[in-house]
Design a protein around this motif. Sequence first.
Motif, mmCIF file in Angstrom:
data_model
loop_
_atom_site.group_PDB
_atom_site.id
_atom_site.type_symbol
_atom_site.label_atom_id
_atom_site.label_comp_id
_atom_site.label_asym_id
_atom_site.label_seq_id
_atom_site.Cartn_x
_atom_site.Cartn_y
_atom_site.Cartn_z
ATOM 1 N N LEU A 62 -6.900 -10.626 6.993
ATOM 2 C CA LEU A 62 -7.531 -10.309 5.710
ATOM 3 C C LEU A 62 -7.245 -11.407 4.687
ATOM 4 N N GLU A 63 -6.050 -11.998 4.761
ATOM 5 C CA GLU A 63 -5.703 -13.062 3.819
ATOM 6 C C GLU A 63 -6.629 -14.258 4.000
ATOM 7 N N TRP A 136 -18.215 -7.641 1.693
ATOM 8 C CA TRP A 136 -18.170 -6.818 0.486
ATOM 9 C C TRP A 136 -17.002 -7.137 -0.453
ATOM 10 N N TYR A 137 -15.949 -7.775 0.061
ATOM 11 C CA TYR A 137 -14.784 -7.987 -0.798
ATOM 12 C C TYR A 137 -15.063 -9.035 -1.873
ATOM 13 N N GLU A 146 -3.297 -7.137 -1.416
ATOM 14 C CA GLU A 146 -2.157 -6.342 -0.947
ATOM 15 C C GLU A 146 -2.569 -4.891 -0.707
ATOM 16 N N SER A 147 -3.338 -4.341 -1.672
ATOM 17 C CA SER A 147 -3.754 -2.952 -1.548
ATOM 18 C C SER A 147 -4.740 -2.791 -0.378
ATOM 19 N N LEU A 148 -5.678 -3.732 -0.279
ATOM 20 C CA LEU A 148 -6.614 -3.708 0.855
ATOM 21 C C LEU A 148 -5.858 -3.744 2.180
ATOM 22 N N SER A 149 -4.883 -4.667 2.285
ATOM 23 C CA SER A 149 -4.125 -4.815 3.533
ATOM 24 C C SER A 149 -3.385 -3.530 3.887
ATOM 25 N N ARG A 150 -2.801 -2.901 2.889
ATOM 26 C CA ARG A 150 -2.027 -1.684 3.138
ATOM 27 C C ARG A 150 -2.946 -0.549 3.615
ATOM 28 N N HIS A 151 -4.079 -0.366 2.896
ATOM 29 C CA HIS A 151 -5.026 0.685 3.290
ATOM 30 C C HIS A 151 -5.584 0.424 4.688
ATOM 31 N N TYR A 152 -5.963 -0.822 4.938
ATOM 32 C CA TYR A 152 -6.575 -1.136 6.231
ATOM 33 C C TYR A 152 -5.550 -1.041 7.363
ATOM 34 N N ARG A 153 -4.293 -1.423 7.088
ATOM 35 C CA ARG A 153 -3.253 -1.242 8.106
ATOM 36 C C ARG A 153 -3.130 0.245 8.457
ATOM 37 N N ASP A 154 -3.103 1.106 7.433
ATOM 38 C CA ASP A 154 -2.981 2.540 7.699
ATOM 39 C C ASP A 154 -4.177 3.053 8.508
ATOM 40 N N LEU B 121 -12.764 3.440 0.885
ATOM 41 C CA LEU B 121 -12.301 2.418 1.825
ATOM 42 C C LEU B 121 -12.461 2.881 3.278
ATOM 43 N N ALA B 122 -12.226 4.155 3.510
ATOM 44 C CA ALA B 122 -12.404 4.665 4.882
ATOM 45 C C ALA B 122 -13.869 4.546 5.304
#
Lengths: 174, 174
Positions: A62-63, A136-137, A146-154, B121-122
């Motif tokens: 993602l980075e 879309w980003y 950071e928030s995107l990475s955390r949500h997408y990791r989950d 996001l989902a």
Amino acid sequence: MRDLARAVNLQGGSLYAHIESKEEVLFELVNRAADEFLNHAEAIPANLSPKEHLERLIQGHLEVIVRSLDHATVFFHEWKFLNPELQRKITARRDAYEGHFRKVIEAGVRLGEFEVEDVRLATLFVLSALNWTYHWYRPGGPLTLESLSRHYRDLVFKTLGVRSNRSTSRANGA
Amino acid sequence: MRDLARAVNLQGGSLYAHIESKEEVLFELVNRAADEFLNHAEAIPANLSPKEHLERLIQGHLEVIVRSLDHATVFFHEWKFLNPELQRKITARRDAYEGHFRKVIEAGVRLGEFEVEDVRLATLFVLSALNWTYHWYRPGGPLTLESLSRHYRDLVFKTLGVRSNRSTSRANGA
């Protein structure tokens, strides 16, 4: 041709001296984009658990996309305009990159961290979800990397049947 | 222009008579691709549970992509080459289509069928995973549309925290 020269940081004249065709310039651009993705993946320490390893792969992926949306577009699309021989070289690097994801998912299944029916399709599904981000980003918008990475990791962890992603989240201070 | 005329089933001459610019032809193509996706989504009966509804959305989405890879490419990419006014029309239809997925995920969360932290996001994650299919799926290969749909439905259900996707699978005879 001047635009391409600028993109690879060369003077128009010296670019012609070094590189024979637009196709080689395109190959150079696609190959550098491949470097960005692969460098991230190859720098991950080998001693991590599959979950930790996959988390790093997601963050790195993602980075690269978010920090260089243009390079991601080149990597995802422009390689199709290369001749078959150059395309094969890029395909090999794309496969190697996909392999990083597939192998860590395989390892996670083997160690009981992930529960996946079909590793190949699960890998494609996860990488697809991550790749599309460049559509879309918008950097500078309300959603931080950071928030995107955390949500997408989950979301990836749920997709792969990881049960305790919350505890990982806390262990990392997220 | 002749190629475009063929693509929209018109003679070159009558095409010029009807349509003023290449951009309008492109709009027509993108708009028809949008129709394909939206027609599927709008034909789903309203009385289904969120899980059943989402399953139909996934099947329809993959079917449109797999049956008409060219149209999917047009819908996903070529709209960017339209002028701002025409782009807005397409964006509205894209948003409407995304809304079908978002609303059914929202309904599933409300009814306790899905467990999702951030619906927006989902939704993006799931649609991204589905969209990318046009990059790698090869019709006539070993993976049938039916098998792809079943696997991807199960992966989406896991992503959205559905616990009993196996029972749905059996109820549908899959």
